[in-house]
Design a protein around this motif. Sequence first.
Motif, short mmCIF file in Angstrom:
data_model
loop_
_atom_site.label_atom_id
_atom_site.label_comp_id
_atom_site.label_asym_id
_atom_site.label_seq_id
_atom_site.Cartn_x
_atom_site.Cartn_y
_atom_site.Cartn_z
N TYR A 21 -4.07 -3.93 -5.06
CA TYR A 21 -2.93 -3.86 -5.98
C TYR A 21 -2.76 -2.49 -6.61
N ALA A 22 -3.83 -1.87 -7.01
CA ALA A 22 -3.74 -0.60 -7.73
C ALA A 22 -3.47 0.59 -6.83
N VAL A 23 -3.99 0.56 -5.61
CA VAL A 23 -3.87 1.71 -4.72
C VAL A 23 -2.81 1.48 -3.65
N MET A 24 -2.89 0.35 -2.97
CA MET A 24 -2.03 0.14 -1.82
C MET A 24 -0.62 -0.34 -2.18
N TYR A 25 -0.48 -1.14 -3.22
CA TYR A 25 0.86 -1.63 -3.56
C TYR A 25 1.84 -0.50 -3.87
N PRO A 26 1.44 0.53 -4.60
CA PRO A 26 2.37 1.65 -4.78
C PRO A 26 2.75 2.31 -3.45
N VAL A 27 1.82 2.35 -2.51
CA VAL A 27 2.12 2.89 -1.18
C VAL A 27 3.14 2.00 -0.47
N PHE A 28 2.92 0.69 -0.54
CA PHE A 28 3.86 -0.24 0.09
C PHE A 28 5.25 -0.12 -0.54
N ASN A 29 5.29 0.04 -1.86
CA ASN A 29 6.58 0.17 -2.55
C ASN A 29 7.33 1.41 -2.11
N GLU A 30 6.62 2.50 -1.92
CA GLU A 30 7.25 3.72 -1.41
C GLU A 30 7.73 3.54 0.02
N LEU A 31 6.91 2.89 0.83
CA LEU A 31 7.27 2.65 2.22
C LEU A 31 8.51 1.77 2.34
N GLU A 32 8.68 0.85 1.38
CA GLU A 32 9.86 -0.03 1.40
C GLU A 32 11.15 0.78 1.37
N ARG A 33 11.14 1.91 0.71
CA ARG A 33 12.34 2.76 0.64
C ARG A 33 12.68 3.35 2.00
N ILE A 34 11.66 3.51 2.82
CA ILE A 34 11.85 4.12 4.14
C ILE A 34 12.06 3.05 5.22
N ASN A 35 11.19 2.03 5.19
CA ASN A 35 11.25 1.00 6.22
C ASN A 35 10.77 -0.31 5.61
N LEU A 36 11.72 -1.13 5.17
CA LEU A 36 11.42 -2.37 4.48
C LEU A 36 10.58 -3.31 5.33
N SER A 37 10.95 -3.48 6.57
CA SER A 37 10.23 -4.39 7.46
C SER A 37 8.78 -3.96 7.66
N THR A 41 5.46 -6.07 6.46
CA THR A 41 4.45 -6.45 7.47
C THR A 41 3.08 -5.91 7.08
N LEU A 42 3.04 -4.65 6.69
CA LEU A 42 1.78 -4.03 6.30
C LEU A 42 1.20 -4.69 5.06
N ARG A 43 2.05 -4.98 4.08
CA ARG A 43 1.59 -5.65 2.85
C ARG A 43 0.99 -7.02 3.19
N ALA A 44 1.69 -7.79 4.01
CA ALA A 44 1.21 -9.12 4.40
C ALA A 44 -0.12 -9.02 5.15
N ALA A 45 -0.23 -8.04 6.02
CA ALA A 45 -1.47 -7.86 6.78
C ALA A 45 -2.64 -7.51 5.86
N PHE A 46 -2.41 -6.61 4.90
CA PHE A 46 -3.48 -6.24 3.97
C PHE A 46 -3.87 -7.42 3.09
N ILE A 47 -2.90 -8.19 2.63
CA ILE A 47 -3.20 -9.35 1.79
C ILE A 47 -4.05 -10.34 2.57
N LYS A 48 -3.64 -10.64 3.79
CA LYS A 48 -4.39 -11.58 4.62
C LYS A 48 -5.80 -11.06 4.89
N ALA A 49 -5.91 -9.79 5.26
CA ALA A 49 -7.21 -9.21 5.55
C ALA A 49 -8.11 -9.22 4.32
N GLU A 50 -7.54 -8.94 3.16
CA GLU A 50 -8.32 -8.91 1.92
C GLU A 50 -8.78 -10.30 1.52
#
Length: 156
Positions: A21-37, A41-50
């Motif tokens: 949440y503290a490190v990767m979520y801000p990265v995912f939020n930035e990536l959403e601006r470039i490529n939402l899909s 996908t990456l967020r879901a994969a990290f959540i599942k893996a974690e």
Amino acid sequence: MTMEEMKTEAETSSMVSMTLYAVMYPVFNELERINLSAAQTLRAAFIKAERENPGLTQDIIMKVLEKKNVQINFTESLLRMAADDVEEFMIDRPEQEFVDLNEKARALKHILSKIPDEINDRVRFLQTIKAINVFISANRLIHQTNLILQTFKTVA
């Protein structure tokens, strides 16, 4: 949401690391601006893996930092970032008890996030400890949580 659903969600959320949440979520939020899909996908994969391997995100981050020869105090960095609101940890309910709980949790997180800056200044650090003690000695968060459970137990 029933009490059982809230309990299951809390247990599941507690298994997910703060690093996600503290490190990767801000990265995912930035990536959403470039490529939402891709971000979703990456967020879901990290959540599942974690969930399946608690601490995996932190291990990945630590290996990247090690590989790039970056020297940081990771615990200190996470503590500093902990003051940021994480939407997934916020309770999205309009009842005043939930609003109060969110505000008290936010205030405590803010106090805790200042520890790395104040630990070497004895006076400021002691003031921070006193501020934390207000939360602990009064059991404000626990009291607020118990109040919510008692109030809404019959509602579910």
